[in-house]
Design a protein around this motif. Structure first.
Motif, short mmCIF file in Angstrom:
data_model
loop_
_atom_site.label_atom_id
_atom_site.label_comp_id
_atom_site.label_asym_id
_atom_site.label_seq_id
_atom_site.Cartn_x
_atom_site.Cartn_y
_atom_site.Cartn_z
N LEU A 166 0.96 -1.22 0.16
CA LEU A 166 -0.15 -0.01 0.07
C LEU A 166 0.92 1.06 0.00
O LEU A 166 1.23 1.80 1.15
N MET A 167 1.52 1.56 -1.27
CA MET A 167 2.69 2.37 -1.02
C MET A 167 2.51 3.47 -2.30
O MET A 167 1.99 3.14 -3.42
N TYR A 199 9.12 1.93 -3.83
CA TYR A 199 8.40 0.61 -4.28
C TYR A 199 9.02 -0.33 -5.08
O TYR A 199 9.00 -1.55 -4.79
N PRO A 200 10.02 0.17 -5.88
CA PRO A 200 10.83 -1.12 -6.65
C PRO A 200 11.73 -1.95 -5.63
O PRO A 200 11.67 -3.12 -5.74
N VAL A 241 7.10 2.86 5.62
CA VAL A 241 7.90 3.86 4.77
C VAL A 241 7.48 5.48 5.24
O VAL A 241 6.51 5.53 5.12
N GLU A 242 8.62 5.83 6.03
CA GLU A 242 8.33 7.18 6.63
C GLU A 242 8.19 8.40 5.54
O GLU A 242 8.97 8.17 4.41
N ASP A 243 7.03 9.13 5.61
CA ASP A 243 6.84 10.15 4.59
C ASP A 243 6.60 11.35 4.97
O ASP A 243 5.92 12.32 4.42
N GLY A 245 1.97 0.18 -14.37
CA GLY A 245 3.24 0.99 -13.87
C GLY A 245 4.50 -0.08 -13.44
O GLY A 245 5.56 0.10 -13.68
N ILE A 246 3.82 -1.29 -12.66
CA ILE A 246 4.94 -2.14 -12.43
C ILE A 246 5.44 -2.61 -13.66
O ILE A 246 6.63 -3.08 -13.67
#
Length: 541
Positions: A73-74, A79-80, A141-143, A236-237
């Protein structure tokens, strides 16, 4: 033919071009060497938690998965690394659309049954509401958000640092990857691919016999590819894999604040992108408007690719006028097939036929045989060879979409098509979106193309609405240019000049915006509700 796992290909590429930039997202950039190390450490963090393949000796049906799953959920930035790290741990990563509501995410996670979730911190509240029982590990993932995360959440960077830096987990070409597709009309499904099949499909049938061939291939490339569409969607992937597994630098759109055409063009200018890929009108329209407001140095840009949703012929013409050095490539494919065909244009003209890629075929109407070029039959676009195994936990849909024909497994994503005499595929439209009006069939895409080609129409969708006279009637939703506007009768006359009378919209509903999904595809469920239909379109993928 050598079979590869995706992680094996990625590490071979990293060995060949370790210092080449792997990904760029905003101010963040890492090299292939750094990406290889970080994904290995993240994989070992997961392995130490017991994630991986379960019941290695068990035989499974095509719709079953014997590997642990982790939901992603990113946003785009790391992401990669999360995705490839999961593959190195022999864990199946699954993309989750972060535009979904808490209810939709809850239903999707209940279907996927993941043991872990990787998420950006700002999605913590929705995850606390939506996460089902059985999720053992939460990784954030810190944002910059101070949102509350589920209890016991581990920061992604801590997970990476905690993993063994040296251990290499042996993977298999038969390991799975799942692409979750929400489609335009139906509930999400998880498409199960063998990694080796997805790798070859992503590279348009290209294959390499050994590591030295992969090294030579990577060293011969090195272009910058700007993938504007989000990695939370299958398109996208696949785009990212096509570039990364060829050793190209992938620029990812910084999607923290939604799509901004100025930011996209500034990024393409700064990174000297040679390829730029978008998804239809949701991106093309804003890009055209921004290119008309100021000048950008896009002299490095050679190819503009669009796919996954229709692109207005007016927008295509304008893009090629504004970027005269560029080839515009329209791709056709699906999560269930990978790329199947493409059309090229230097004029912006509507692409009516597509040149088939490796494995692309057309089936007869009853799906019993393959069509020969030039047959006058409306059949189905399909692909053979490197295709998915099936839909996760869904035998019925697997057997319908991935049937065995002539001893071959075939992927049939649901688009009607003809096979022209020269072997080109003539796409007619998605079968689940066909309107049956007075006994005649109308493919909504062909009506939409005519409407979008009008210079005073920014966007349009077409749906069916119940009618006591016709069974269903054709209704168009139109977003007109606010400066000029366009009368319903003008649009009907435009349609009558190109279409049979039964295809001309009986009603035209004006809207300020055509709603599209996060990946740029049309939201036909919204459109059906907007025109007052009590029978919204079903199915589709």
């Amino acid at each position: 033919m050598t079979e590869w796992s995706i992680s094996a290909v990625f590490d071979a590429i990293a060995q060949a071009v370790p210092d080449r930039t792997m990904t760029v997202c905003g101010e963040r950039r890492i090299t292939f060497a750094e990406g290889s190390s970080r994904t290995r450490r993240f994989a070992n963090f997961l392995a130490a938690k017991g994630f991986g393949v379960q019941d290695t000796g068990a035989e499974r049906e095509r719709w079953e998965c014997g590997q642990d799953r982790i939901a992603l959920l990113m946003r785009n930035d790391v992401y990669p690394e999360a995705l490839i790290g999961c593959l190195k741990a022999r864990v199946v990563p699954v993309n989750v659309n972060y535009h979904y509501t808490a209810t939709e995410i809850r239903d999707l996670l209940a279907y996927l049954r993941p043991r872990g979730v990787v998420f950006h911190r700002s999605f913590g509240p929705v995850l606390r509401e939506a996460a089902p029982d059985g999720v053992e590990v939460f990784i954030s993932v810190e944002d910059g958000s101070d949102a509350v995360a589920p209890d016991g959440t581990v920061p992604f960077e801590e997970a990476v640092l905690a993993g063994d830096p040296d251990r290499v987990i042996e993977t298999s070409p038969d390991d799975l990857i799942m692409l979750c597709t929400g489609g335009t009309t139906g509930r999400p499904k998880g498409v199960l691919w063998r990694q080796s099949d997805l790798y070859v499909a992503s590279m348009n049938g290209a294959d390499h016999d050994d590591v030295s061939a992969l090294h030579a291939f990577a060293k011969a490339t090195g272009q910058v590819w700007f993938a504007v569409s989000p990695l939370s969607h299958a398109a996208g992937i696949m785009t990212a894999f096509s570039g990364l597994l060829a050793g190209q630098t992938i620029v990812l759109y910084d999607d923290r604040n939604g799509f901004d055409a100025r930011l996209a063009l500034e990024t393409a200018e700064r990174e000297r992108a040679a390829l730029l890929t978008i998804v239809g009108d949701a991106y093309a329209g804003p890009l055209v408007r921004e290119l008309r407001t100021r000048t950008y140095d896009l002299s490095a840009l050679l190819v503009l690719g669009t796919g996954g949703a229709a692109t207005n012929a007016v927008h295509k013409h304008d893009l090629l006028e504004l970027l005269p050095q560029v080839y515009l490539v329209e791709g056709y494919g699906a999560s269930e097939t990978g790329g199947m065909a493409f059309g090229r244009s230097r004029s912006g003209a509507e692409v009516e036929t597509f040149a088939p890629m490796a494995g692309a075929v057309a089936l007869s109407h009853n799906r019993s045989r393959f069509l020969e070029p030039g047959e006058d039959e409306v059949g189905w676009a399909a692909r053979v060879g490197r295709v998915p195994l099936g839909y996760f936990a869904d035998r019925e849909s697997t057997e319908r979409t991935f049937p065995q024909i002539g001893g071959q497994r075939v992927a049939v994503p649901g688009d009607r098509a003809r096979l022209d005499a020269d072997g080109s595929i003539r796409l007619l439209g998605r079968d689940s979106l066909v309107i049956n009006t007075g006994g005649e069939k109308v493919f909504v895409e062909e009506v939409e193309e005519v409407l979008r080609a009008h210079p005073d129409v920014r966007d349009a969708l077409v749906v069916g609405r119940p009618s006591p006279r016709w069974g269903q009637e054709v209704v168009a939703l139109v977003c007109a240019d606010p400066e000029h506007g366009v009368a319903p009768e003008v649009l009907r006359q435009s349609c009558k000049g190109s279409l049979a009378g039964f295809k001309v919209p009986k009603d035209i509903v004006y809207v300020t915006e055509i709603r599209r999904l996060g990946n740029g595809k049309p939201d036909y469920r919204w459109a059906a509700r907007r025109v007052g239909s009590d029978a919204p379109v079903q199915g589709g993928a």
